[in-house]
Write an enzyme that holds these catalytic residues in place. Structure first.
Site, PDB file in Angstrom:
ATOM      1  N   ASP A   5       2.588  -5.823  -5.867  1.00  0.00           N
ATOM      2  CA  ASP A   5       2.170  -4.737  -6.753  1.00  0.00           C
ATOM      3  C   ASP A   5       3.051  -4.696  -7.995  1.00  0.00           C
ATOM      4  OD1 ASP A   5       4.517  -3.714  -5.450  1.00  0.00           O
ATOM      5  OD2 ASP A   5       3.253  -2.716  -3.982  1.00  0.00           O
TER       6      ASP A   5
ATOM      7  N   ASP B 110       3.981   7.954   4.279  1.00  0.00           N
ATOM      8  CA  ASP B 110       2.622   8.440   4.498  1.00  0.00           C
ATOM      9  C   ASP B 110       1.701   7.336   5.017  1.00  0.00           C
ATOM     10  OD1 ASP B 110       2.405   6.873   2.259  1.00  0.00           O
ATOM     11  OD2 ASP B 110       1.504   8.394   0.973  1.00  0.00           O
TER      12      ASP B 110
ATOM     13  N   HIS C 260       1.308   4.269   3.651  1.00  0.00           N
ATOM     14  CA  HIS C 260       0.740   3.342   2.671  1.00  0.00           C
ATOM     15  C   HIS C 260       1.395   1.969   2.771  1.00  0.00           C
ATOM     16  CE1 HIS C 260       4.136   4.671  -0.063  1.00  0.00           C
ATOM     17  NE2 HIS C 260       4.114   3.379  -0.341  1.00  0.00           N
TER      18      HIS C 260
ATOM     19  N   GLU D 233      -2.595   4.110  -1.233  1.00  0.00           N
ATOM     20  CA  GLU D 233      -2.291   5.447  -0.745  1.00  0.00           C
ATOM     21  C   GLU D 233      -3.348   5.902   0.264  1.00  0.00           C
ATOM     22  OE1 GLU D 233       0.482   6.604  -1.289  1.00  0.00           O
ATOM     23  OE2 GLU D 233       1.106   6.655  -3.379  1.00  0.00           O
TER      24      GLU D 233
END
Length: 259
Positions: free
Chosen positions: A66, A135, A137, A142
């Site tokens: 990324d 979370d 991801h 996300e």
């Protein structure tokens, strides 16, 4: 999905490096998928040390997972710079064989498509390193991300921005957008190795390893991967119901199976 629980981050780094070394020795032109963040740093340290002892990366290539959108070229916290600083400059991968999404592109969709095409032209990723967010991801996919998604622009939720603020001087400097490989892109890698350490990752680990496969926990899609390896320290594994089973399975694993 294979779950391996180890004593600490150094053991995790060595075992992940073992898998990469085995791959590169078997396939010198291997395609590596590189992650940033804290989790893979011990792996890169271990590989750099092995390179000094003769491990050759000269025919290998690499693709970053990324990149932030809007950081100027050469910004110290751009992921291209982090990958260069922490790994590729420390081994002998040719700079032209290291690829990352272009977060400075004026045409973001075209840049994303070009990145996907480059991965395909290289023959696909042989081994993809991953971390996992609190979370759930992976990459910057996300919660709510499509399991079929490919490389694209994503907005970061505030929790992720806060988690990453430690790399910047203030939260205000953390970009709001990134380009990330999609979950479909990640799932196309032939081997996925995810690393997670620390008690703050324990709930996310339990959710994606033992919970339902659901978009609210993007990493749970790895339950469908034919060759996914999850390397954990004791703290990250502390919420797993089947931790003792995972330990028993790994301790009694036939040596010929490898990682």
């Amino acid at each position: 999905m294979e779950i391996v629980i180890l004593g600490g981050i150094r053991q995790i780094g060595r075992l992940a490096a073992d898998a990469i070394e085995h791959l590169v020795r078997r396939k010198p032109d291997a395609v590596l998928g590189l992650a940033t963040g804290s989790s893979p740093l011990p792996v890169y340290d271990e590989l750099a040390a092995r390179h000094e002892r003769g491990l050759d990366f000269s025919r290998a290539s690499a693709f970053a997972l990324d990149e932030y959108v809007g950081l100027p070229a050469g910004h110290p916290e751009s992921y291209r710079e982090v990958i260069r600083r922490e790994f590729t400059d420390r081994v002998n991968i040719a700079p032209e064989n290291v690829h990352g999404p272009d977060g400075t592109a004026t045409d973001i969709p075209a840049a994303c498509e070009s990145f996907e095409q480059a991965i395909a032209a290289a023959g696909g990723v042989d081994l993809q390193l991953l971390g996992v967010g609190t979370d759930g991801h992976i990459g910057f996919n996300e919660p709510g991300s499509s399991f079929a998604s490919r490389t694209r622009i994503k907005s970061l939720i505030e929790q992720t921005r806060r988690d990453n603020a430690r790399f910047f001087t203030s939260l205000a400097e953390v970009p709001h957008h990134v380009i990330t490989q999609g979950l479909g892109t990640i799932m196309a890698a032939r081997h996925v190795v995810l690393l997670a350490t620390g008690a703050q990752k324990a709930q996310a680990v339990r959710d994606f390893v033992e919970g339902p496969v659901a978009a609210i926990c993007p990493a749970s899609v790895l339950q469908f991967h034919p060759h996914a390896t999850v390397l954990l320290d004791e703290a990250a594994a502390s919420a797993l119901k089947l931790a003792d089973f995972y330990r028993h399975t790994y301790e009694n694993k036939p040596a010929w199976q490898g990682l």
